[in-house]
Write an enzyme that holds these catalytic residues in place. Structure first.
Site, PDB file in Angstrom:
ATOM      1  N   SER A 133       0.836  -1.206   0.000  1.00 48.01           N
ATOM      2  CA  SER A 133       0.000   0.000   0.000  1.00 48.01           C
ATOM      3  C   SER A 133       0.864   1.246   0.000  1.00 48.01           C
ATOM      4  O   SER A 133       1.919   1.280   0.637  1.00 48.01           O
ATOM      5  CB  SER A 133      -0.903   0.015   1.236  1.00 48.01           C
ATOM      6  OG  SER A 133      -0.133  -0.057   2.424  1.00 48.01           O
ATOM      7  N   LYS A 186      10.760  -6.888   3.473  1.00 41.72           N
ATOM      8  CA  LYS A 186      10.601  -6.393   2.096  1.00 41.72           C
ATOM      9  C   LYS A 186      11.230  -5.007   1.948  1.00 41.72           C
ATOM     10  O   LYS A 186      11.666  -4.637   0.846  1.00 41.72           O
ATOM     11  CB  LYS A 186       9.133  -6.397   1.686  1.00 41.72           C
ATOM     12  CG  LYS A 186       8.221  -5.510   2.523  1.00 41.72           C
ATOM     13  CD  LYS A 186       8.147  -4.094   2.022  1.00 41.72           C
ATOM     14  CE  LYS A 186       7.330  -3.222   2.952  1.00 41.72           C
ATOM     15  NZ  LYS A 186       7.262  -1.814   2.479  1.00 41.72           N
ATOM     16  N   ASN A 251      11.986   3.420   0.564  1.00 46.17           N
ATOM     17  CA  ASN A 251      13.125   2.517   0.653  1.00 46.17           C
ATOM     18  C   ASN A 251      13.762   2.315  -0.726  1.00 46.17           C
ATOM     19  O   ASN A 251      14.985   2.297  -0.855  1.00 46.17           O
ATOM     20  CB  ASN A 251      12.677   1.175   1.237  1.00 46.17           C
ATOM     21  CG  ASN A 251      12.294   1.285   2.694  1.00 46.17           C
ATOM     22  OD1 ASN A 251      13.132   1.304   3.578  1.00 46.17           O
ATOM     23  ND2 ASN A 251      10.997   1.384   2.964  1.00 46.17           N
TER      24      ASN A 251
END
Length: 321
Positions: A133, A186, A251
């Site tokens: 999301s 992740k 990230n």
């Protein structure tokens, strides 16, 4: 379900507040900075979400006491500040259901959010909301599916029903460890993917990185008793694909900046950096093979150049998939 409380008025917390309010729920949004809370109340806008107006049904407060009538309370604060927030406001938060919306592993303790909640607020029932999301998508009402993880199945079912909206679809699991670790790991792989693209190694290299990174995520999660099915779901594989392939991911953008030797705003929260350090240390101590995570941690800390990290990864022994 009574009024929903959200602790943290950053992009994700505010986006959730908007989604719930648009679905007819009563929401109180707490900002740690009273000045920011006052500004949001006045303008009904937030600097984190462009061209978004907060519905009038969202109560914005700079006083955490105003979350007292709320259950559940969603904790939309950065992972590395979660423990401090819970400790500072233990008297107010040690009750009801606390749903962590942060992704990562605490750098100091190596713990995930539900363990921190359980230790700091033992009277509360911990849960996790995680998955693929972006805040901007949620705030604009674009279809999004997330994982709601709670060890207590009855509480999980109540949360799933109370927090789902026509555009925010929640899938339930009791595997909190798997949901937490998928969301945490992740981010590390997203940094690595950003480095791959930023360095110019190409899309084929990114595909290989995502695939081998997913195997690494599963390996670490299994060592903590997580279920393989959870890592293959929204909170693991789904979130991995999203954050490794979109520049909306902080990230990923951080990794690209590393790969390009470019400036990256230090005020932007990059959960994967702290998670890489924490997980690399745990993996070393427990003998878990985590070559991508170790490489990311070494590059972030300046202990290894990107060129050296790539060379080491490419020179690993060939083996069966």
């Amino acid at each position: 379900m009574s009024r929903i409380g959200i602790a943290g008025a950053g992009a994700f917390g505010t986006a959730l507040a908007i989604a719930f309010a648009q679905a007819g729920r009563q929401v109180t949004l707490w900002a740690r900075d009273p000045g920011r809370a006052a500004e949001i109340r006045k303008t009904r806008e937030t600097p984190y979400l462009d061209d978004i107006i907060l519905p009038d049904t969202i109560t914005v407060s700079g006083e955490l006491a105003d979350l007292g009538a709320c259950d559940p309370v969603l904790l939309a604060v950065p992972m590395q500040t979660l423990s401090d927030v819970l400790t500072a406001h233990r008297e107010r938060l040690n009750r009801g259901t606390l749903v962590a919306c942060c992704k990562g592993v605490d750098l100091t303790t190596g713990r995930g959010p539900t363990a921190i909640i359980a230790e700091t607020c033992p009277a509360a029932v911990p849960a996790v909301l995680t998955g693929p999301s972006f805040a901007a998508d949620i705030a604009r009402g674009l279809p999004t599916a997330l994982t709601l993880a709670c060890a207590d199945p009855d509480t999980g079912a109540r949360l799933q029903d109370g927090l789902s909206t026509p555009t925010l679809r929640l899938y339930r699991t009791t595997d909190t460890a798997g949901a937490e670790l998928g969301g945490a790991l992740k981010n590390v792989m997203a940094i690595a993917s950003g480095i791959v693209i930023g360095t110019g190694l190409g899309e084929s290299a990114r595909a290989a990185l995502i695939t081998r990174g997913f195997t690494e995520m599963q390996r670490f999660a299994r060592a903590y008793g997580a279920e393989a099915e959870t890592l293959s779901g929204l909170s693991g594989f789904g979130d991995l694909v999203l954050t490794c392939t979109s520049a909306q991911s902080r990230n990923f953008r951080y990794g690209m900046a590393l790969g390009q030797n470019a400036y990256f705003d230090p005020h932007i929260t990059v959960e994967g950096a702290a998670t890489a350090r924490a997980v690399a240390a745990i993996a070393t101590a427990r003998g878990i093979d985590m070559p991508v995570t170790q490489s990311v941690a070494h590059v972030i800390d300046g202990r290894r150049s990107i060129e050296e990290a790539v060379r080491i990864l490419l020179s690993r022994p060939l083996k069966e998939e």
